[in-house]
Design an enzyme around this catalytic site. Structure first.
Site, PDB file in Angstrom:
ATOM      1  N   ARG A   1     -19.409  72.771  63.426  1.00 33.61           N
ATOM      2  CA  ARG A   1     -18.610  73.620  62.936  1.00 33.61           C
ATOM      3  C   ARG A   1     -18.604  73.705  61.343  1.00 33.61           C
ATOM      4  O   ARG A   1     -18.259  74.563  60.572  1.00 33.61           O
ATOM      5  CB  ARG A   1     -17.104  73.305  63.369  1.00 33.61           C
ATOM      6  CG  ARG A   1     -16.884  73.506  64.910  1.00 33.61           C
ATOM      7  CD  ARG A   1     -15.285  73.506  65.118  1.00 33.61           C
ATOM      8  NE  ARG A   1     -14.745  72.376  64.572  1.00 33.61           N
ATOM      9  CZ  ARG A   1     -13.580  72.107  64.792  1.00 33.61           C
ATOM     10  NH1 ARG A   1     -12.649  72.973  64.870  1.00 33.61           N
ATOM     11  NH2 ARG A   1     -12.878  70.856  64.491  1.00 33.61           N
ATOM     12  N   TYR A   2     -19.102  72.551  60.750  1.00 31.76           N
ATOM     13  CA  TYR A   2     -19.023  72.380  59.409  1.00 31.76           C
ATOM     14  C   TYR A   2     -20.523  72.194  58.754  1.00 31.76           C
ATOM     15  O   TYR A   2     -21.388  71.797  59.760  1.00 31.76           O
ATOM     16  CB  TYR A   2     -18.119  71.116  58.878  1.00 31.76           C
ATOM     17  CG  TYR A   2     -16.866  71.203  59.257  1.00 31.76           C
ATOM     18  CD1 TYR A   2     -15.817  72.014  58.659  1.00 31.76           C
ATOM     19  CD2 TYR A   2     -16.347  70.618  60.481  1.00 31.76           C
ATOM     20  CE1 TYR A   2     -14.528  72.087  59.066  1.00 31.76           C
ATOM     21  CE2 TYR A   2     -14.998  70.468  60.881  1.00 31.76           C
ATOM     22  CZ  TYR A   2     -14.038  71.233  59.985  1.00 31.76           C
ATOM     23  OH  TYR A   2     -12.744  71.488  60.453  1.00 31.76           O
TER      24      TYR A   2
ATOM     25  N   ARG B   1     -22.054  68.386  58.966  1.00 30.85           N
ATOM     26  CA  ARG B   1     -21.538  67.365  59.929  1.00 30.85           C
ATOM     27  C   ARG B   1     -21.771  68.012  61.300  1.00 30.85           C
ATOM     28  O   ARG B   1     -21.444  69.351  61.452  1.00 30.85           O
ATOM     29  CB  ARG B   1     -19.950  66.802  59.873  1.00 30.85           C
ATOM     30  CG  ARG B   1     -18.858  67.429  60.050  1.00 30.85           C
ATOM     31  CD  ARG B   1     -17.823  67.109  59.165  1.00 30.85           C
ATOM     32  NE  ARG B   1     -17.823  67.669  57.952  1.00 30.85           N
ATOM     33  CZ  ARG B   1     -16.793  68.059  57.169  1.00 30.85           C
ATOM     34  NH1 ARG B   1     -15.843  67.960  57.382  1.00 30.85           N
ATOM     35  NH2 ARG B   1     -17.078  68.442  55.797  1.00 30.85           N
TER      36      ARG B   1
ATOM     37  N   CYS C   1     -12.177  58.455  79.406  1.00 33.03           N
ATOM     38  CA  CYS C   1     -11.171  58.186  78.670  1.00 33.03           C
ATOM     39  C   CYS C   1     -10.485  56.959  79.057  1.00 33.03           C
ATOM     40  O   CYS C   1     -10.418  56.637  80.451  1.00 33.03           O
ATOM     41  CB  CYS C   1     -10.344  59.241  78.454  1.00 33.03           C
ATOM     42  SG  CYS C   1     -10.742  60.409  77.299  1.00 33.03           S
TER      43      CYS C   1
ATOM     44  N   CYS D   1      -4.902  61.894  77.716  1.00 34.28           N
ATOM     45  CA  CYS D   1      -3.536  62.626  77.131  1.00 34.28           C
ATOM     46  C   CYS D   1      -3.098  63.820  77.569  1.00 34.28           C
ATOM     47  O   CYS D   1      -4.220  64.826  77.685  1.00 34.28           O
ATOM     48  CB  CYS D   1      -3.779  62.652  75.645  1.00 34.28           C
ATOM     49  SG  CYS D   1      -4.276  61.123  74.692  1.00 34.28           S
TER      50      CYS D   1
ATOM     51  N   CYS E   1      -4.374  67.004  75.584  1.00 34.25           N
ATOM     52  CA  CYS E   1      -5.579  66.922  74.955  1.00 34.25           C
ATOM     53  C   CYS E   1      -6.245  68.400  74.961  1.00 34.25           C
ATOM     54  O   CYS E   1      -6.312  69.278  75.817  1.00 34.25           O
ATOM     55  CB  CYS E   1      -6.689  66.302  76.284  1.00 34.25           C
ATOM     56  SG  CYS E   1      -8.308  65.898  75.884  1.00 34.25           S
TER      57      CYS E   1
ATOM     58  N   ARG F   1      -9.488  69.011  75.034  1.00 31.85           N
ATOM     59  CA  ARG F   1     -10.745  69.099  75.700  1.00 31.85           C
ATOM     60  C   ARG F   1     -10.315  68.859  77.500  1.00 31.85           C
ATOM     61  O   ARG F   1     -11.309  68.435  78.007  1.00 31.85           O
ATOM     62  CB  ARG F   1     -11.833  68.186  75.576  1.00 31.85           C
ATOM     63  CG  ARG F   1     -11.997  68.326  73.957  1.00 31.85           C
ATOM     64  CD  ARG F   1     -13.432  67.537  73.712  1.00 31.85           C
ATOM     65  NE  ARG F   1     -13.710  67.865  72.339  1.00 31.85           N
ATOM     66  CZ  ARG F   1     -13.769  66.778  71.215  1.00 31.85           C
ATOM     67  NH1 ARG F   1     -13.699  65.622  71.635  1.00 31.85           N
ATOM     68  NH2 ARG F   1     -13.997  67.199  70.143  1.00 31.85           N
TER      69      ARG F   1
ATOM     70  N   ASP G   1      -2.948  71.686  69.005  1.00 36.22           N
ATOM     71  CA  ASP G   1      -3.902  72.654  69.410  1.00 36.22           C
ATOM     72  C   ASP G   1      -3.197  73.518  70.273  1.00 36.22           C
ATOM     73  O   ASP G   1      -2.467  73.128  70.972  1.00 36.22           O
ATOM     74  CB  ASP G   1      -5.083  72.316  69.940  1.00 36.22           C
ATOM     75  CG  ASP G   1      -6.043  71.208  68.697  1.00 36.22           C
ATOM     76  OD1 ASP G   1      -5.774  71.831  67.597  1.00 36.22           O
ATOM     77  OD2 ASP G   1      -6.893  70.359  69.076  1.00 36.22           O
TER      78      ASP G   1
ATOM     79  N   ASP H   1      -5.866  72.847  63.281  1.00 36.75           N
ATOM     80  CA  ASP H   1      -7.299  73.368  63.522  1.00 36.75           C
ATOM     81  C   ASP H   1      -7.243  74.780  63.971  1.00 36.75           C
ATOM     82  O   ASP H   1      -6.523  74.945  65.197  1.00 36.75           O
ATOM     83  CB  ASP H   1      -8.040  72.342  64.709  1.00 36.75           C
ATOM     84  CG  ASP H   1      -9.254  72.036  64.468  1.00 36.75           C
ATOM     85  OD1 ASP H   1      -9.940  72.655  63.724  1.00 36.75           O
ATOM     86  OD2 ASP H   1      -9.555  70.785  64.841  1.00 36.75           O
TER      87      ASP H   1
ATOM     88  N   LYS I   1     -10.468  72.655  60.277  1.00 35.74           N
ATOM     89  CA  LYS I   1      -9.173  72.136  59.951  1.00 35.74           C
ATOM     90  C   LYS I   1      -8.664  72.784  58.632  1.00 35.74           C
ATOM     91  O   LYS I   1      -9.651  73.067  57.549  1.00 35.74           O
ATOM     92  CB  LYS I   1      -9.242  70.823  59.977  1.00 35.74           C
ATOM     93  CG  LYS I   1      -9.315  69.920  61.036  1.00 35.74           C
ATOM     94  CD  LYS I   1      -9.284  68.467  60.990  1.00 35.74           C
ATOM     95  CE  LYS I   1      -9.614  67.961  62.390  1.00 35.74           C
ATOM     96  NZ  LYS I   1     -10.759  68.245  63.054  1.00 35.74           N
TER      97      LYS I   1
END
Length: 350
Positions: free
Chosen positions: A81-82, A85, A94, A98, A101, A103, A261, A298, A305
């Site tokens: 995305r950047y 990186r 996991c 959560c 989440c 994802r 998100d 985000d 972000k």
């Protein structure tokens, strides 16, 4: 790990109401985190226990891939995305699922990291010398077998233009027993390696998590934290102030406070966008400046972000705010009813 049936039996509650959600978004919970829950509906319970609202698809802002990661993946599991990186999803496992989440779409449709896919990702990184920073994410990289994680870290470290290696994890607070002296020592061998740890509430800080952070910090691994702002869980200056100050005592520097998100079925966790800016204003100069994270949102479609500050706002309309991202692109972000005036006021735009 504790099963959903065991969890329900422990609390003497029927498991049936949770099963419909569990079939779509499976329940995963470490015994360590389960033992931290003090009562039904407390701040830790609400983070990890299935809720029928997760199946609600009526939220007009809800998205299955809120960060546009699939469209920004030049090869499977690698998100670019950047410019400098990439984020590498190295596992879908996991210690805790959560319920908010970003994802969740991958929980029942994981894409295993085969040798072939590892090769594709590494070839992509090698071919792009502008990539200086590789973030190992998931899932949770610390849930991988150690030999696999060490293999991935070593292969990334062989690429000359990669300067930094980062690792995102919840393990030091969700299942801290996985962090041993050997793990900390061997991770540090691939430095400079930075670790960002997901933690949302002061109750997650235990003697075991303090020891896990001590081992990592003593090994020379710089530690930061990421906290998600969650409605009726940590959306108060008192809770966040306690959390951020305590993290500093563990040598964990608060890095991000993340606005929730726009994940489908998670609207019940979402605060108004203005709430985070108000909380940052309430904390500033009341706790150490070292304890103040960046409050960011985000943007959808992989636009990155953006800090919620006056300089990032192009304009505030009745139902959305237009924000400018790192590349200068303007993007609309939805607001709740009557939120526009509140956001303008806290950012000093009136």
């Amino acid at each position: 790990m504790i099963s959903l049936e065991e969890f329900a039996a422990h609390w003497k509650m029927p498991v049936t109401p949770w099963m419909a959600v569990h079939r779509v978004y499976p329940f995963v919970l470490s015994r360590h985190f389960a033992d931290l829950i003090r009562a039904p509906e407390d701040p830790l319970w609400r983070q990890v226990v299935p809720d029928s609202r997760e199946l609600d698809e009526s939220d007009p802002a809800g998205l299955k891939d809120p960060l546009g990661e699939e469209s920004r993946s030049p090869v499977p599991n690698l998100v670019h995305r950047y410019p400098d990186r990439v984020l590498w999803i190295v596992t879908d496992a996991c210690a805790v699922h959560c319920r908010f989440c970003t994802r969740k779409r991958r929980w029942t449709h994981p894409l295993s990291l085969s040798d072939e896919l590892i090769g594709e990702a590494l070839r992509y990184i090698r071919k792009n010398p502008a990539i200086h920073d590789v973030i190992l994410s998931g899932g949770d990289p610390l849930m991988l077998p150690w030999e696999r994680l060490e293999e991935l870290a070593a292969k990334v470290r062989e690429i000359p233009h990669v300067r930094l290696l980062r690792l995102g994890t919840r393990v030091p607070f969700a299942d801290p027993g996985r962090v041993t002296p050997a793990v900390a020592r061997r991770l540090a061998a691939y430095g400079p390696l930075y670790m960002n740890i997901h933690v949302n509430h002061p109750w997650e800080i235990t003697q075991e998590s303090r020891e896990a952070c001590r081992l990592l910090a003593d090994a020379g691994i710089p530690l930061g934290s990421q906290t998600v702002l969650l409605k009726d869980i940590n959306d108060s200056a008192e809770v966040l102030g306690t959390l951020f100050t305590e993290l500093l005592s563990l040598r964990v520097r608060p890095y991000y406070l993340l606005h929730m998100d726009l994940m489908q079925g998670t609207a019940h966790f979402r605060t108004p966008l203005a709430a985070g800016a108000e909380l940052m204003a309430a904390l500033r100069n009341r706790i150490s400046g070292l304890a103040i994270p960046h409050f960011v949102v985000d943007l959808p479609n992989g636009l990155g972000k953006v800090p919620i500050t006056a300089s990032a706002v192009v304009r505030v309309d009745p139902d959305h705010v237009v924000l400018r991202n790192f590349a200068g692109h303007a993007a609309a972000y939805p607001l709740k009813p009557e939120e526009g005036s509140r956001l303008r006021r806290v950012l000093g735009l009136d």
